[in-house]
Design an enzyme around this catalytic site. Structure first.
Site, PDB file in Angstrom:
ATOM      1  N   CYS A   1      32.776  -5.689  10.685  1.00  0.00           N
ATOM      2  CA  CYS A   1      32.233  -6.449  11.719  1.00  0.00           C
ATOM      3  C   CYS A   1      31.948  -6.129  12.923  1.00  0.00           C
ATOM      4  O   CYS A   1      32.640  -6.534  13.858  1.00  0.00           O
ATOM      5  CB  CYS A   1      32.711  -7.792  10.844  1.00  0.00           C
ATOM      6  N   ALA A   2      31.772  -4.488  13.260  1.00  0.00           N
ATOM      7  CA  ALA A   2      32.251  -4.061  14.519  1.00  0.00           C
ATOM      8  C   ALA A   2      30.949  -5.045  15.934  1.00  0.00           C
ATOM      9  O   ALA A   2      31.822  -4.343  16.704  1.00  0.00           O
ATOM     10  CB  ALA A   2      32.661  -2.486  14.802  1.00  0.00           C
ATOM     11  N   ALA A   3      29.788  -5.044  15.575  1.00  0.00           N
ATOM     12  CA  ALA A   3      29.448  -5.087  16.730  1.00  0.00           C
ATOM     13  C   ALA A   3      29.612  -6.897  17.454  1.00  0.00           C
ATOM     14  O   ALA A   3      29.627  -7.621  16.689  1.00  0.00           O
ATOM     15  CB  ALA A   3      27.686  -5.312  16.307  1.00  0.00           C
ATOM     16  N   PRO A   4      29.587  -6.564  19.112  1.00  0.00           N
ATOM     17  CA  PRO A   4      28.574  -5.626  19.667  1.00  0.00           C
ATOM     18  C   PRO A   4      29.602  -4.758  20.632  1.00  0.00           C
ATOM     19  O   PRO A   4      29.106  -4.244  21.220  1.00  0.00           O
ATOM     20  CB  PRO A   4      28.227  -6.769  20.853  1.00  0.00           C
TER      21      PRO A   4
ATOM     22  N   LYS B   1      35.641  -4.618  21.344  1.00  0.00           N
ATOM     23  CA  LYS B   1      37.135  -4.650  20.594  1.00  0.00           C
ATOM     24  C   LYS B   1      36.794  -2.533  19.889  1.00  0.00           C
ATOM     25  O   LYS B   1      37.979  -2.281  19.903  1.00  0.00           O
ATOM     26  CB  LYS B   1      37.489  -5.074  19.565  1.00  0.00           C
TER      27      LYS B   1
ATOM     28  N   ASP C   1      28.809  -1.899  11.022  1.00  0.00           N
ATOM     29  CA  ASP C   1      28.301  -3.331  10.975  1.00  0.00           C
ATOM     30  C   ASP C   1      27.152  -2.773   9.643  1.00  0.00           C
ATOM     31  O   ASP C   1      26.213  -2.256   9.168  1.00  0.00           O
ATOM     32  CB  ASP C   1      27.909  -3.552  12.055  1.00  0.00           C
TER      33      ASP C   1
ATOM     34  N   ASP D   1      37.433  -8.671  12.755  1.00  0.00           N
ATOM     35  CA  ASP D   1      36.730  -9.311  13.200  1.00  0.00           C
ATOM     36  C   ASP D   1      36.200 -10.591  12.490  1.00  0.00           C
ATOM     37  O   ASP D   1      34.977  -9.947  12.964  1.00  0.00           O
ATOM     38  CB  ASP D   1      36.957  -9.526  14.602  1.00  0.00           C
TER      39      ASP D   1
ATOM     40  N   CYS E   1      37.318 -16.352  15.865  1.00  0.00           N
ATOM     41  CA  CYS E   1      37.765 -18.050  17.020  1.00  0.00           C
ATOM     42  C   CYS E   1      37.342 -18.882  16.218  1.00  0.00           C
ATOM     43  O   CYS E   1      36.634 -19.289  16.316  1.00  0.00           O
ATOM     44  CB  CYS E   1      36.156 -17.175  17.658  1.00  0.00           C
TER      45      CYS E   1
END
Length: 469
Positions: free
Chosen positions: A280-283, A286, A301, A343, A396
């Site tokens: 779930c890398a975008a944007p 990290k 992603d 994340d 978050c």
């Protein structure tokens, strides 16, 4: 407010005393007053957020956003954003203020009228907009809407009262929690009543602008009039202007990333010689951190468009990663990784300072669904690393159902995974954010700062796990 005052305001209106048909037609055909389009757009978007649970960001997108918003000038768009942010941050207080001036609740089905009043009151109570402008344009909105025309005098009376009695009203509603009752109750269960109110109050102020720098945090803090944070990032003082205009942006020396969001990637320490997947890398904030830590990074992603954005961000920073478009819940690599960062998609309830619509578009059922999704993703993420490999799970959300409870449940029924406790001594200045079990739990009321710098950071949860076999 006394009953006499409320009745005077209400009765002076004459609820049914709208314009006659001929006068209404003449009004509808007249050119709208300057500023009307911006207020009408704000009211329409507010209704979509509150009544239809539509996320705000999408509606304020410059390309695919709400048509009424897209039709505005840049200055009017800025005004709409300011009105919506203020209205959503202070919504319970605004609604309490309006209710205090009504002798009886608004009629059922009068949601359009409710939103006109909220938009008007938000400008008068919390923005530097002339009262007469907010009142006149709200009355104009009522007159141009057949549903609200008969209430135009009520709109005028209520908003003029707010203008005359602004300070008294602000004092009266100051004790009203700024979050909806359903979520405040969950915060109280998790953190206690006093802490819940402190967290609630933090959303009344916009989030600070934090930067993650490639190197020389002290130097960049000096150049950009910022301060170095315990996370190693830089917080900027309030400024007017565009982020890309700041020194170092074009050169790719830093990127915008909330202090809390920078923590999960830092938990790995050095990644020299290691293969790591950012799920779930975008944007890509990290992802960039993992590359700078020395890792050979695969950024995954499920959205090709989001990965294009990630690649563009990395290109500005002069960094490279392998990118993979895939549903991570089904992703199977050719070879297992040394580490993984997840994340996960979540309720985002820790980000209400920058996304004040979140608590009005989400509910308890959303938290339960997202927690179940996160658990499935985390269990799969653990299968993507070698025995002995590390997985950092983060999100978050402020809700333990999406964090502490989830990890505790997974550890209780999985004998091939163990917790790697985070040590408070490794995080000077953020010791209070380390839980007794060794997980990170930041809340927006943490990180107090002085000297003109905004306090606080996003609410975040992060835990480190190791696959044992």
């Amino acid at each position: 407010m006394s009953s006499d005052k409320k009745n005077k305001a209400f009765n002076k209106d004459g609820r049914g005393s709208g314009k006659g048909p001929a006068e209404a037609r003449q009004h509808d055909s007249a050119p709208a007053k300057p500023g009307f389009a911006a207020r009408a757009a704000a009211t329409k978007i507010l209704a979509a957020v509150i009544d239809r649970k539509t996320p705000l960001d999408g509606m304020l997108d410059a390309e695919g956003g709400n048509p009424a918003y897209k039709a505005l000038s840049d200055s009017d768009r800025a005004l709409v954003r300011a009105i919506l942010n203020s209205a959503l941050r202070h919504l319970p207080r605004i609604e309490a203020a309006i209710s205090s001036l009504l002798d009886a609740p608004l009629p059922e089905g009068a949601r359009a009228l409710h939103h006109v009043l909220v938009v008007g009151a938000a400008q008068m109570l919390y923005l530097d907009v002339p009262d007469h402008s907010a009142v006149d344009l709200a009355v104009e909105q009522a007159n141009r809407d057949p549903r609200n025309r008969r209430f135009a005098k009520l709109v005028n009376a209520i908003l003029r009262r707010i203008g005359r009695e602004k300070q008294v009203i602000l004092e009266q509603v100051a004790s009203v929690p700024a979050m909806p009752a359903w979520f405040l109750s969950r915060l109280e269960s998790a953190y206690g009543a006093q802490a819940a109110l402190k967290i609630s109050d933090t959303q009344l102020e916009p989030a600070a602008i934090d930067l993650t720098v490639k190197s020389d945090a002290e130097g960049w803090a000096k150049r950009l009039n910022g301060v170095v944070l315990p996370t190693g990032g830089v917080r900027l003082a309030a400024f007017e202007g565009a982020i890309p205009s700041l020194e170092g942006f074009d050169e790719g020396e830093w990127w915008v990333q909330d202090a809390a969001a920078s923590i999960p990637a830092k938990l790995f320490g050095s990644l020299a010689g290691k293969r790591i997947v950012d799920l779930c890398a975008a944007p890509g904030g990290k992802t960039a951190q993992l590359i700078l830590a020395g890792g050979k990074v695969t950024a995954l992603d499920q959205s090709a468009n989001r990965l294009k954005r990630l690649s563009a961000n990395l290109a500005r920073l002069g960094l490279e990663a392998e990118t993979v478009v895939a549903d991570m819940s089904k992703y199977q690599p050719d070879a297992l990784f040394d580490a993984a960062l997840l994340d996960a998609p979540c309720s985002s309830t820790g980000t209400t300072r920058r996304h004040p619509d979140v608590l009005w578009t989400k509910g308890p059922e959303d938290i339960a669904k997202l927690a179940a999704l996160q658990e499935r993703l985390l269990r799969h993420a653990l299968t993507l690393v070698k025995p002995g490999g590390l997985v950092v799970f983060s999100n978050c959300s402020l809700d333990p159902e999406e964090g502490e409870d989830l990890v505790t449940r997974l550890l209780a029924d999985t004998d091939s995974v163990e917790r790697v406790p985070i040590t408070p001594g490794d995080w000077p200045g953020l010791e209070a954010a380390i839980s007794p079990l060794g997980a990170f739990r930041t809340t927006p009321d943490m990180l107090p700062l002085t000297g003109g710098f905004a306090s606080g950071l996003d609410g975040f949860f992060a835990a480190m796990l190791r696959r044992t076999r």
